[in-house]
Design a protein around this motif. Structure first.
Motif, PDB file in Angstrom:
ATOM      1  N   TYR A 198      32.048  65.903  11.449  1.00  0.00           N
ATOM      2  CA  TYR A 198      31.072  67.001  11.438  1.00  0.00           C
ATOM      3  C   TYR A 198      30.370  67.100  12.790  1.00  0.00           C
ATOM      4  CZ  TYR A 198      27.355  70.066   9.681  1.00  0.00           C
ATOM      5  OH  TYR A 198      26.502  71.127   9.477  1.00  0.00           O
ATOM      6  N   THR A 199      29.942  65.933  13.301  1.00  0.00           N
ATOM      7  CA  THR A 199      29.240  65.907  14.589  1.00  0.00           C
ATOM      8  C   THR A 199      30.137  66.403  15.714  1.00  0.00           C
ATOM      9  OG1 THR A 199      27.879  64.047  13.837  1.00  0.00           O
ATOM     10  CG2 THR A 199      27.990  64.432  16.212  1.00  0.00           C
ATOM     11  N   ALA A 200      31.407  65.978  15.693  1.00  0.00           N
ATOM     12  CA  ALA A 200      32.335  66.385  16.754  1.00  0.00           C
ATOM     13  C   ALA A 200      32.565  67.895  16.731  1.00  0.00           C
ATOM     14  CB  ALA A 200      33.660  65.643  16.583  1.00  0.00           C
ATOM     15  N   THR A 201      32.734  68.444  15.545  1.00  0.00           N
ATOM     16  CA  THR A 201      32.944  69.895  15.423  1.00  0.00           C
ATOM     17  C   THR A 201      31.714  70.660  15.881  1.00  0.00           C
ATOM     18  OG1 THR A 201      34.406  69.504  13.535  1.00  0.00           O
ATOM     19  CG2 THR A 201      33.586  71.743  13.824  1.00  0.00           C
ATOM     20  N   GLN A 202      30.556  70.151  15.510  1.00  0.00           N
ATOM     21  CA  GLN A 202      29.299  70.799  15.898  1.00  0.00           C
ATOM     22  C   GLN A 202      29.112  70.763  17.423  1.00  0.00           C
ATOM     23  OE1 GLN A 202      25.684  69.025  14.214  1.00  0.00           O
ATOM     24  NE2 GLN A 202      25.208  70.999  13.271  1.00  0.00           N
ATOM     25  N   GLN A 203      29.391  69.602  18.025  1.00  0.00           N
ATOM     26  CA  GLN A 203      29.264  69.466  19.480  1.00  0.00           C
ATOM     27  C   GLN A 203      30.240  70.383  20.210  1.00  0.00           C
ATOM     28  OE1 GLN A 203      29.775  65.271  20.144  1.00  0.00           O
ATOM     29  NE2 GLN A 203      27.579  64.822  19.899  1.00  0.00           N
ATOM     30  N   TYR A 204      31.449  70.500  19.692  1.00  0.00           N
ATOM     31  CA  TYR A 204      32.455  71.376  20.311  1.00  0.00           C
ATOM     32  C   TYR A 204      31.961  72.823  20.320  1.00  0.00           C
ATOM     33  CZ  TYR A 204      36.720  74.111  20.856  1.00  0.00           C
ATOM     34  OH  TYR A 204      37.641  75.023  21.291  1.00  0.00           O
ATOM     35  N   MET A 205      31.354  73.238  19.202  1.00  0.00           N
ATOM     36  CA  MET A 205      30.863  74.614  19.107  1.00  0.00           C
ATOM     37  C   MET A 205      29.717  74.865  20.081  1.00  0.00           C
ATOM     38  SD  MET A 205      30.964  75.098  14.963  1.00  0.00           S
ATOM     39  CE  MET A 205      30.221  76.734  14.995  1.00  0.00           C
ATOM     40  N   VAL A 206      28.841  73.866  20.257  1.00  0.00           N
ATOM     41  CA  VAL A 206      27.707  74.016  21.179  1.00  0.00           C
ATOM     42  C   VAL A 206      28.191  74.035  22.622  1.00  0.00           C
ATOM     43  CG1 VAL A 206      25.615  72.888  22.040  1.00  0.00           C
ATOM     44  CG2 VAL A 206      26.040  73.012  19.577  1.00  0.00           C
ATOM     45  N   GLN A 207      29.065  73.092  22.960  1.00  0.00           N
ATOM     46  CA  GLN A 207      29.515  72.959  24.351  1.00  0.00           C
ATOM     47  C   GLN A 207      30.379  74.136  24.807  1.00  0.00           C
ATOM     48  OE1 GLN A 207      31.467  69.155  24.265  1.00  0.00           O
ATOM     49  NE2 GLN A 207      29.539  67.986  24.140  1.00  0.00           N
ATOM     50  N   ASN A 208      31.059  74.801  23.860  1.00  0.00           N
ATOM     51  CA  ASN A 208      31.972  75.887  24.236  1.00  0.00           C
ATOM     52  C   ASN A 208      31.514  77.237  23.677  1.00  0.00           C
ATOM     53  OD1 ASN A 208      34.466  74.284  25.441  1.00  0.00           O
ATOM     54  ND2 ASN A 208      33.825  73.199  23.577  1.00  0.00           N
TER      55      ASN A 208
END
Length: 701
Positions: free
Chosen positions: A59-69
């Motif tokens: 969940y954290t990885a998906t959330q971070q990917y969405m924020v960073q990109n």
């Protein structure tokens, strides 16, 4: 196995299962089995923790990917990622729920074992079933059966010998060859009992002797046969349960909900169930039962909450007054008048003829378009099963359809609002309040309707008004609720039930005790309620489990409930303490509080007749003791010492109860019998009454 060998195995496994020497169970094989189950549960818990951790990282990885990109992801990919987050979140919730169940199972994996040999089985040995709060499967092997499963019903319904159960594939008969019951707490075997005729009684006595707690507990280990039949009743539309004080009726209703949620998990969820309870303190007290059984908590509401939703923007109303603290005789007469089945009958008579007299159609003309009054009248009658205002909206739609069909030259048609307005003008009565007032004129009882303020109803008029509103404009019918639990059924009037039946057209479990009336102005009976629910299944529960034999015997002297049958659990005889003054009574009370604090008991209830008396008593005692006030404004039930009224104590239980002011001035009339009976039957283990002056004549010595 030899006795020496058996003792050797006992010694071998006592240390691992942490069994105290004076509590060694009689079955070393059960200690071995418990250790094995604990190991498998711990393995499953480790795996569950890993799963939860993995989902958190995902969940954290998906959330971070969405924020960073954020600036580079196209809308389609953003949508896909949001959908993925939602799916991960759902998986995470299920994983956490599974983990929490394992934690509860590790504390207490199971409470019973049955060995069952099917009639048609070719196996040489019976199948062994351990029964617990939840099912547990390890390596595709069912190790613990859920207490709600079909096979588990044999534990509650059958003794060793011929037995059977109803499975999804049909009836399965056979033979119970063994039946054992356990108490496992903190992963430790506290006791194990072999089946006998009295096994349920032995365990029940142990459990009933325990102290109370600030939340109602589950009863899955002590469900009696007659209770199990109610819990597993899944076909009845409406179930009426008349249960004496302490019969466990509320607990049975909640366990029935847990069973139905298990049995119909694809059709029914916690959000589809609600409970109508008498007060917030009771709602708080029962709030832990379903979560303890692994189900989501259900929504709890009250009659006032429902009225606020239904009448928002329509009319205001005052809360119910305390009948015991209101000296307004005319108000009491109005309440009594509206509490009877005859009042509901009169309402139905008036509403039956109301549509004929309320609507006076005339030709409805817009330009060259006309809807004749006879046609309007016929359409009005066609929609007879709809509220008046809804009928007019449907007629307006019909008029516009007719005009549009005949509009060959495509002339301008009237606006829908204009058509509806013209129809509303044909009504003699414009709103529900005017209709409700006219009803009292029709009754020749204008004095029975009094408004305390402009656009404000007395509480006794709220549900009658809603009944009229249902006929005139319509109520918001619940599409979500599929099972309604109504507790303390004796406290609600026939009109209130009539409105509830309009709003909630669903399966119902209705329970209470007509021996525990709280409102002296309610005049209806159990027979009246049976008539309202003529097709319901009716069940009586007459055995009281809460209080000792001595307390129940004492309570029966106050109100002789012939059907009331106490469980043979003995304790101290209730104390009746005469005091020469209020000061001495107060000192006696403080002595009892001191004794309670050193007794090992957990809850003490000091029960006064009214909310006002409870508040006054609290204000005095709070200066010298740590006490909790349970009132309409403060509905939190907690361990320790609680001061409350008879009204707020309904449904609650305490290890000890003290009833101050048990004198002839406070408890004197016939209605006071019910109040004093309710107060006495809140006590589980010890009961004390104190008084000055003359003892209440209701206490037969």
């Amino acid at each position: 196995m030899s006795g020496a060998k058996q003792m050797e195995e006992h010694a071998s496994y006592t240390k691992r299962s942490e069994v105290k020497p004076d509590e060694i169970p009689a079955f070393p094989d059960e200690l071995i089995h418990l250790d094995d189950i604990k190991q498998k549960l711990n393995d499953a818990l480790k795996q569950a923790n890993d799963t939860v951790g993995h989902i958190d990282k995902e969940y954290t990885a998906t959330q971070q990917y969405m924020v960073q990109n954020r600036g580079e992801i196209d809308p389609h990919e953003m949508f896909q990622n949001r959908l993925a987050l939602k799916q991960i979140d759902n998986r995470g919730a299920l994983a956490v729920k599974s983990k929490n169940k394992l934690l509860k199972l590790i504390d207490s994996p199971y409470f019973a074992r049955i060995d069952f040999l099917e009639e048609a089985s070719e196996l040489p040995a019976p199948a062994v079933f351990y029964i617990g709060r939840f099912a547990f499967t390890h390596n595709n092997e069912l190790l613990i059966s859920d207490w709600r499963s079909p096979v588990a019903s044999m534990f509650y319904d059958c003794e060793v010998g011929f037995a059977g159960y109803d499975a999804p594939i049909g009836r399965i008969d056979g033979k119970l060859t063994r039946k054992r019951q356990f108490k496992i707490k903190n992963s430790r075997m506290e006791y194990a009992l072999e089946s006998s005729v009295n096994i349920q009684d032995d365990v029940l006595q142990r459990e009933l002797s325990q102290t109370s707690s600030e939340k109602m507990k589950s009863i899955i280990a002590t469900i009696q046969k007659e209770q199990n039949q109610i819990i597993r009743n899944e076909n009845t539309g409406t179930l009426l349960i008349q249960g004496v004080a302490g019969s466990g009726k509320t607990s049975i209703a909640l366990h029935r909900i847990a069973y139905l949620l298990y049995r119909f998990k694809d059709k029914l969820s916690a959000k589809n169930v609600t409970i109508l309870s008498p007060n917030k303190a009771f709602g708080d007290y029962i709030s832990n039962v379903l979560p303890e059984l692994g189900e989501e908590p259900i929504y709890e509401t009250g009659f006032e909450d429902i009225a606020e939703v239904q009448l928002e923007g329509v009319i205001h109303f005052e809360s119910d007054r305390d009948a015991l603290e209101t000296a307004d005789c005319q108000w009491a007469q109005r309440v009594r008048f509206k509490s009877t089945p005859d009042f509901l009958k009169k309402m139905n008579e008036y509403l039956a003829q109301m549509p004929e007299s309320i609507f006076e159609p005339s030709d409805c003309t817009f330009g060259r378009f006309t809807a004749k009054k006879d046609w309007l009248q016929s359409r009005f009658e066609v929609y007879y099963n709809h509220p008046i205002k809804q009928r007019l909206q449907m007629i307006a739609d019909d008029i516009l359809d007719r005009f549009e069909t005949n509009n060959l030259t495509e002339e301008p048609l009237p606006k829908p609002k204009a058509v509806l307005k013209s129809l509303i003008e044909m009504l003699k009565v414009k709103n529900t309040l005017a209709l409700y007032k006219d009803f009292y004129k029709w009754l020749n009882a204008a004095d029975k309707f009094v408004m305390p303020d402009k656009d404000t109803l007395e509480w006794a008029d709220v549900y009658p008004f809603m009944y009229f509103h249902a006929a005139f404009e319509g109520l918001q019918e619940s599409q979500l609720i599929r099972h309604l639990v109504i507790d303390e059924m004796q406290d609600y009037t026939p009109v209130q039930y009539a409105v509830i039946n309009i709003i909630f057209k669903c399966q119902k479990t209705i329970l209470g005790d007509f021996g525990q009336f709280i409102n002296p102005n309610h005049l209806h009976t159990l027979e009246d309620l049976k008539l309202i629910y003529a097709g319901a299944e009716f069940i009586s529960l007459n055995k009281s489990y809460r209080s000792t034999y001595e307390i129940i015997t004492f309570a029966k002297r106050i109100q002789n409930v012939a059907a009331l049958e106490p469980v043979e659990r003995h304790g101290d005889t209730p104390d009746i303490i005469y005091c020469r003054s209020e000061t001495e009574e107060y000192e006696q009370l403080k002595e009892r509080i001191t004794t309670f604090k050193s007794s090992g008991n957990v809850t003490l209830g000091i029960i006064l007749k009214t909310n006002g008396m409870a508040k006054a008593f609290y204000d005095v005692l709070n200066k010298s003791c740590d006490v909790n006030l349970i009132s309409p404004e403060n509905a939190k039930f907690a361990n320790g010492i609680s001061i409350t009224s008879v009204q707020m104590s309904k449904g609650l239980e305490f290890d000890e109860v003290i009833i101050p002011s048990a004198n002839a001035d406070t408890y004197c009339g016939e209605y006071d019998r019910s109040l004093l009976y309710i107060a006495c039957t809140r006590a589980m283990h010890r009961l004390t009454l104190t008084y000055t002056g003359e003892l209440s004549p209701l206490i037969g010595l």
